[in-house]
Design an enzyme around this catalytic site. Structure first.
Site, PDB file in Angstrom:
ATOM      1  N   ASP A  66       5.365   1.564  62.577  1.00 35.29           N
ATOM      2  CA  ASP A  66       6.708   0.669  62.923  1.00 35.29           C
ATOM      3  C   ASP A  66       6.819  -0.387  61.939  1.00 35.29           C
ATOM      4  OD1 ASP A  66       4.279  -0.402  63.907  1.00 35.29           O
ATOM      5  OD2 ASP A  66       5.207  -0.116  66.099  1.00 35.29           O
ATOM      6  N   GLU A 125      10.276  -2.497  68.483  1.00 37.66           N
ATOM      7  CA  GLU A 125      10.475  -3.410  69.536  1.00 37.66           C
ATOM      8  C   GLU A 125      11.700  -3.357  70.464  1.00 37.66           C
ATOM      9  OE1 GLU A 125       8.052  -5.209  70.675  1.00 37.66           O
ATOM     10  OE2 GLU A 125       6.798  -5.085  68.784  1.00 37.66           O
TER      11      GLU A 125
HETATM   12  C1  LIG Z   1       3.404  -2.416  71.568  1.00 30.80           C
HETATM   13  C2  LIG Z   1       4.564  -3.224  72.134  1.00 30.80           C
HETATM   14  O1  LIG Z   1       4.202  -4.439  72.333  1.00 30.80           O
HETATM   15  N1  LIG Z   1       5.699  -2.725  72.469  1.00 30.80           N
HETATM   16  C3  LIG Z   1       6.695  -3.367  73.076  1.00 30.80           C
HETATM   17  C4  LIG Z   1       8.022  -2.364  73.220  1.00 30.80           C
HETATM   18  C5  LIG Z   1       9.165  -3.088  73.937  1.00 30.80           C
HETATM   19  C6  LIG Z   1      10.046  -2.009  74.262  1.00 30.80           C
HETATM   20  C7  LIG Z   1      11.380  -2.750  74.944  1.00 30.80           C
HETATM   21  N2  LIG Z   1      12.030  -3.767  74.124  1.00 30.80           N
HETATM   22  C8  LIG Z   1      11.189  -3.506  76.450  1.00 30.80           C
HETATM   23  O2  LIG Z   1      10.897  -4.680  76.294  1.00 30.80           O
HETATM   24  O3  LIG Z   1      11.014  -2.672  77.617  1.00 30.80           O
HETATM   25  C9  LIG Z   1       6.419  -3.963  74.245  1.00 30.80           C
HETATM   26  O4  LIG Z   1       6.895  -5.121  75.147  1.00 30.80           O
HETATM   27  O5  LIG Z   1       5.466  -3.272  75.177  1.00 30.80           O
END
Ligand SMILES: CC(=O)N[C@@H](CCC[C@H](N)C(=O)O)C(=O)O
Length: 371
Positions: A66, A125
């Site tokens: 990413d 993200e």
């Molecule tokens: C690995 C990581 O930290 N990913 C994020 C993905 C966020 C997805 C979306 N924006 C949400 O907040 O639901 C995480 O916060 O886990």
């Protein structure tokens, strides 16, 4: 390639989902310096896909990194800190990209038997780049669609040199949550002539926190976090608008649906009680990351025997990852890679140990060779 220098250069220019214009340009310029004989580079929105042809390919192995940053103000104090105000690589995607470039360099110098495609994917993200990227590959670039796919995520709480994963469910499925409350504001001195959206939103926030403790089966797991709460305009005016921004995490889609029904019920009750209108927007949602059982066992065995690496069986986590849109259609594996930082993911002082840049690309290269 000086991967520390590259990681720092990427670290300085974090950009949020689908705005990774400078990042894409920098990645392209670095890739152009590599031996080109076996490389094919294509652009997709603000991302890239780079295919390296193998010496006697029987499959196409994918590596996904990413490339986006977060809307966070960096507080590391480093001389290579972000130069983009309010933006930071606080989830380690700068490290992910540097590792991917290191792997690409090794493959370009000394190709393995199989073809490899490296996907530099925007918007992990939010709002999610994996699903549209995958769909584009399927529709327009099928020769770049991998037969199996791998990715890593840095793990600040584990020391550098540790890798960790598990077969099956690794990460939760997620839905963003945006709730707007609209009512009749007014003069601070006359609360009886107004409907206070700050108080309505505060009540709603507390009620939402009962869903996990009272409505979710304790043998299941779920998270509802509201990370941002805004209301009103000035100290002596009763707020006519408030907004809650958060995320919901569950281990299956049925549980996600139940959470949403309870959220909607609480919103209806607040509308009634506070004479206001509430709109809910679920934003983007990610599927859970399910690791292929066989690949995960194979990987743990390979890593366990690899000199200088310590392999650990992971627990599932409530992290979200749109990599789940790859693993639900392509056998795949994501693993944690320790980077020993005193501050965790999404923290303004996240400080990954750059020692991993000297080891992870070689480790992944050897792993791909063993496939
Ligand atoms: C690995 C990581 O930290 N990913 C994020 C993905 C966020 C997805 C979306 N924006 C949400 O907040 O639901 C995480 O916060 O886990």
């Amino acid at each position: 390639m000086d991967l520390v220098k590259i990681r720092r250069a990427l670290h300085q220019i974090p950009e949020i989902g689908f705005q990774e214009v400078k990042t894409q340009a920098l990645l392209k310029s670095i890739i152009q310096e590599l031996p080109q004989a076996r490389l094919e580079v294509v652009e997709w929105k603000t991302g890239l896909a780079v295919k390296v042809s193998g010496t006697a390919p029987s499959k196409l192995i994918g590596w996904r990194t990413d490339i986006d940053g977060l809307p966070i103000t960096e507080e590391t104090g480093h001389d290579f800190a972000s130069v983009h105000p309010g933006r930071m690589h606080a989830c380690g995607h700068d490290v992910h990209m540097a590792v991917a470039l290191g792997l690409l360099e090794k493959l370009a110098d000394e190709p393995i038997k199989d073809d490899v495609v490296i996907l530099f994917q925007p918007a992990e993200e939010g709002p999610g780049g994996a699903l549209p990227f995958r769909e584009w590959l399927k529709a327009d670039m099928p020769s770049f669609l991998p037969d199996r796919i791998f990715a890593l995520h840095i793990a600040p709480e584990m020391p550098a040199g540790t890798v960790s994963t598990k077969p099956g469910l690794l990460f939760a499925n997620t839905s963003e949550l945006f709730i707007d409350l609209q009512g009749k504001g007014g003069h601070a001195a006359f609360p009886h002539h107004a409907e206070d959206m700050a108080v309505a939103a505060a009540s709603l926030l507390l009620q939402l926190q009962t869903i996990v403790s009272r409505n979710v089966n304790p043998m299941d797991s779920a998270v509802l976090t509201v990370g941002k709460f805004t209301a009103g305009t000035v100290q002596n005016v009763i707020a006519e608008h408030a907004r809650l921004e958060g995320t919901i995490r569950t281990l299956n889609l049925e549980s996600m649906q139940n959470m949403k029904s309870r959220i909607e019920a609480h919103c209806r009750a607040i509308e009634e009680g506070f004479h206001c209108r509430i709109t809910i927007d679920y934003g983007s949602s990610y599927l859970e990351v399910n690791n292929d059982e066989e690949l995960a066992e194979q990987f743990l065995q390979f890593a366990g025997a690899y000199k200088g690496v310590s392999a650990k069986r992971a627990e599932a986590a409530m992290t979200g990852e749109d990599f789940g849109y790859f693993t639900n259609q392509i056998p795949g594996l994501m693993f944690w890679a320790g980077v020993g930082s005193p501050y965790g993911l999404h923290h303004s002082k996240l400080d990954p140990d750059e020692a991993v840049l000297a080891t992870l690309p070689q480790f992944i290269y050897e792993y791909f060779k063993s496939q």
